[in-house]
Design an enzyme around this catalytic site. Structure first.
Site, PDB file in Angstrom:
ATOM      1  N   HIS A  12      -0.269   3.048  -5.870  1.00 38.52           N
ATOM      2  CA  HIS A  12      -0.904   1.762  -6.166  1.00 38.52           C
ATOM      3  C   HIS A  12      -1.952   1.958  -7.261  1.00 38.52           C
ATOM      4  O   HIS A  12      -2.659   2.971  -7.271  1.00 38.52           O
ATOM      5  CB  HIS A  12      -1.597   1.202  -4.913  1.00 38.52           C
ATOM      6  CG  HIS A  12      -0.756   0.225  -4.150  1.00 38.52           C
ATOM      7  ND1 HIS A  12      -0.443   0.382  -2.817  1.00 38.52           N
ATOM      8  CD2 HIS A  12      -0.165  -0.941  -4.539  1.00 38.52           C
ATOM      9  CE1 HIS A  12       0.291  -0.647  -2.413  1.00 38.52           C
ATOM     10  NE2 HIS A  12       0.477  -1.465  -3.435  1.00 38.52           N
TER      11      HIS A  12
ATOM     12  N   ARG B 146       1.469 -11.730   3.695  1.00 36.45           N
ATOM     13  CA  ARG B 146       0.322 -12.639   3.687  1.00 36.45           C
ATOM     14  C   ARG B 146       0.577 -13.842   2.794  1.00 36.45           C
ATOM     15  O   ARG B 146       0.080 -14.938   3.026  1.00 36.45           O
ATOM     16  CB  ARG B 146      -0.931 -11.891   3.224  1.00 36.45           C
ATOM     17  CG  ARG B 146      -2.223 -12.678   3.379  1.00 36.45           C
ATOM     18  CD  ARG B 146      -3.448 -11.790   3.199  1.00 36.45           C
ATOM     19  NE  ARG B 146      -3.480 -11.134   1.898  1.00 36.45           N
ATOM     20  CZ  ARG B 146      -3.854 -11.721   0.757  1.00 36.45           C
ATOM     21  NH1 ARG B 146      -4.203 -12.992   0.753  1.00 36.45           N
ATOM     22  NH2 ARG B 146      -3.871 -11.048  -0.371  1.00 36.45           N
TER      23      ARG B 146
ATOM     24  N   CYS C 269       5.309  -4.028  -1.843  1.00 30.72           N
ATOM     25  CA  CYS C 269       5.166  -2.624  -2.254  1.00 30.72           C
ATOM     26  C   CYS C 269       5.503  -1.684  -1.115  1.00 30.72           C
ATOM     27  O   CYS C 269       6.249  -0.715  -1.289  1.00 30.72           O
ATOM     28  CB  CYS C 269       3.748  -2.341  -2.753  1.00 30.72           C
ATOM     29  SG  CYS C 269       3.432  -3.041  -4.376  1.00 30.72           S
TER      30      CYS C 269
ATOM     31  N   GLU D 258      -0.070   6.937  -2.277  1.00 32.66           N
ATOM     32  CA  GLU D 258       0.250   6.516  -0.912  1.00 32.66           C
ATOM     33  C   GLU D 258       0.941   7.640  -0.149  1.00 32.66           C
ATOM     34  O   GLU D 258       1.835   8.298  -0.668  1.00 32.66           O
ATOM     35  CB  GLU D 258       1.159   5.274  -0.928  1.00 32.66           C
ATOM     36  CG  GLU D 258       0.552   4.060  -1.619  1.00 32.66           C
ATOM     37  CD  GLU D 258      -0.644   3.478  -0.856  1.00 32.66           C
ATOM     38  OE1 GLU D 258      -0.907   3.915   0.279  1.00 32.66           O
ATOM     39  OE2 GLU D 258      -1.314   2.594  -1.421  1.00 32.66           O
TER      40      GLU D 258
HETATM   41  N1  PCA Z   1       1.747  -5.240  -5.549  1.00 32.51           N
HETATM   42  C1  PCA Z   1       2.185  -5.912  -4.345  1.00 32.51           C
HETATM   43  C2  PCA Z   1       3.619  -6.298  -4.601  1.00 32.51           C
HETATM   44  C3  PCA Z   1       3.847  -6.091  -6.065  1.00 32.51           C
HETATM   45  C4  PCA Z   1       2.673  -5.371  -6.548  1.00 32.51           C
HETATM   46  O1  PCA Z   1       2.522  -4.937  -7.699  1.00 32.51           O
HETATM   47  C5  PCA Z   1       1.971  -5.085  -3.075  1.00 32.51           C
HETATM   48  O2  PCA Z   1       1.043  -4.258  -3.034  1.00 32.51           O
HETATM   49  O3  PCA Z   1       2.719  -5.251  -2.111  1.00 32.51           O
END
Ligand code: PCA
Length: 217
Positions: free
Chosen positions: A169, A92, A145, A82
Site C-alpha cells: 500500500h 465500506r 486491495c 503488507e
Molecule cells: N486502494 C483500495 C482499492 C484500490 C486502491 O488503490 C484498497 O485499499 O482496498
C-alpha cells in the site's frame, strides 16, 4: 531478449478521486529492467470481480517470477509492506461497478488468511536505507486491495508454485493530500524509487532476513 518478468499491478482511481498513486507508480516503472527481470504492468479496476479476473489474465500473460500488487492507502504516511491477506470482504463503500459485498469470503472454502511470500523485512531495510519511509503492515483492510492480495496468493500457491508475490500500500500523492487537509502524502518520485528497490530486494533475497518487526497492540 527474453528476460524473466516481474508483474507490477496498480489500480484505477476510486472513491471519487481522479488519480490513484499506484497507477502512476506502475506506469513509471513499466518496461524497466531490474535485476535481470523486465517489469510488465497491469492496471486493475477497483471492482471485486473484474480485478480478480484481470489479475489472473495478467499472470497468465506474463508468467512472472514475482508479482507485486500496489494500491493506495489514503491516510497512511509510509509505504506499507503488507504481511497478511484475509479471506474476508467487508466493503465500506461500493466498488467502481457498484458492488458492495459485506461479510463474504474472497474465495469460498479457502483458509481464513495467508501470508505474503515476499522478503518484507529485507525490503523494508533496503527501502529505509535509501531514504524511503517504509513500514510493515498486518492488515490490508477488507476492500478491493485485500481481496486482490488474497486472490493473488491463492492463485500463486495453486497455479504458479515457483512464483512469489505480495501487496504494497502507498500513501496519497501531494496533489491528493491537498484535497484531504491534514492527510500525509509522498512524492511520486520517492514512491517509485521505493517500489523499484522493493522489486530489486525481493529478487535478490530468496528468503527474508531476521529482524524485529512486531507490534504490541
Ligand atoms: N486502494 C483500495 C482499492 C484500490 C486502491 O488503490 C484498497 O485499499 O482496498
Amino acid at each position: 531478449m527474453n528476460l524473466p518478468t516481474v508483474l507490477l499491478t496498480g489500480f484505477a482511481p476510486f472513491a471519487g478521486d481522479t488519480i490513484n498513486p499506484s497507477r502512476e507508480v506502475v506506469r513509471a516503472l513499466a518496461g524497466r529492467v531490474i535485476a535481470g527481470h523486465r517489469v510488465e504492468i497491469a492496471e486493475l479496476p477497483v471492482a471485486f470481480a473484474a480485478a480478480r479476473r484481470e489479475l489472473a489474465a495478467a499472470i497468465d500473460r506474463t508468467q512472472p517470477a514475482l508479482v507485486l500488487a500496489i494500491g493506495q492507502a489514503g491516510g497512511r504516511a509510509c509505504v506499507s509492506l503488507e504481511r497478511v491477506a484475509i479471506n474476508l470482504i467487508d466493503a465500506r463503500i461500493a466498488d467502481n461497478d457498484s458492488a458492495q459485498p459485506i461479510d463474504e469470503a474472497v474465495i469460498a472454502n479457502a483458509p481464513a488468511a495467508c501470508f505474503s511470500t515476499l522478503p518484507v523485512k529485507a525490503m523494508r531495510a533496503a527501502m529505509q536505507a535509501a531514504g524511503v519511509p517504509t513500514e510493515l503492515s498486518f492488515s490490508a483492510g477488507s476492500y478491493v486491495c485485500n481481496a486482490v492480495f488474497f486472490a493473488l496468493m491463492h492463485r500463486l500457491a495453486h497455479h504458479h508454485p515457483g512464483a512469489r508475490g505480495g501487496f504494497i500500500h502507498i500513501p496519497y500523492l501531494p496533489a491528493q493530500a491537498a484535497l484531504h487537509p491534514g492527510a500525509p502524502s509522498m512524492a511520486l518520485d520517492t514512491m517509485t524509487r521505493g517500489i523499484a528497490i522493493a522489486i530489486e530486494t525481493a529478487l535478490s533475497h530468496a528468503s527474508d532476513i531476521r529482524a524485529i518487526a512486531g507490534t504490541l497492540d
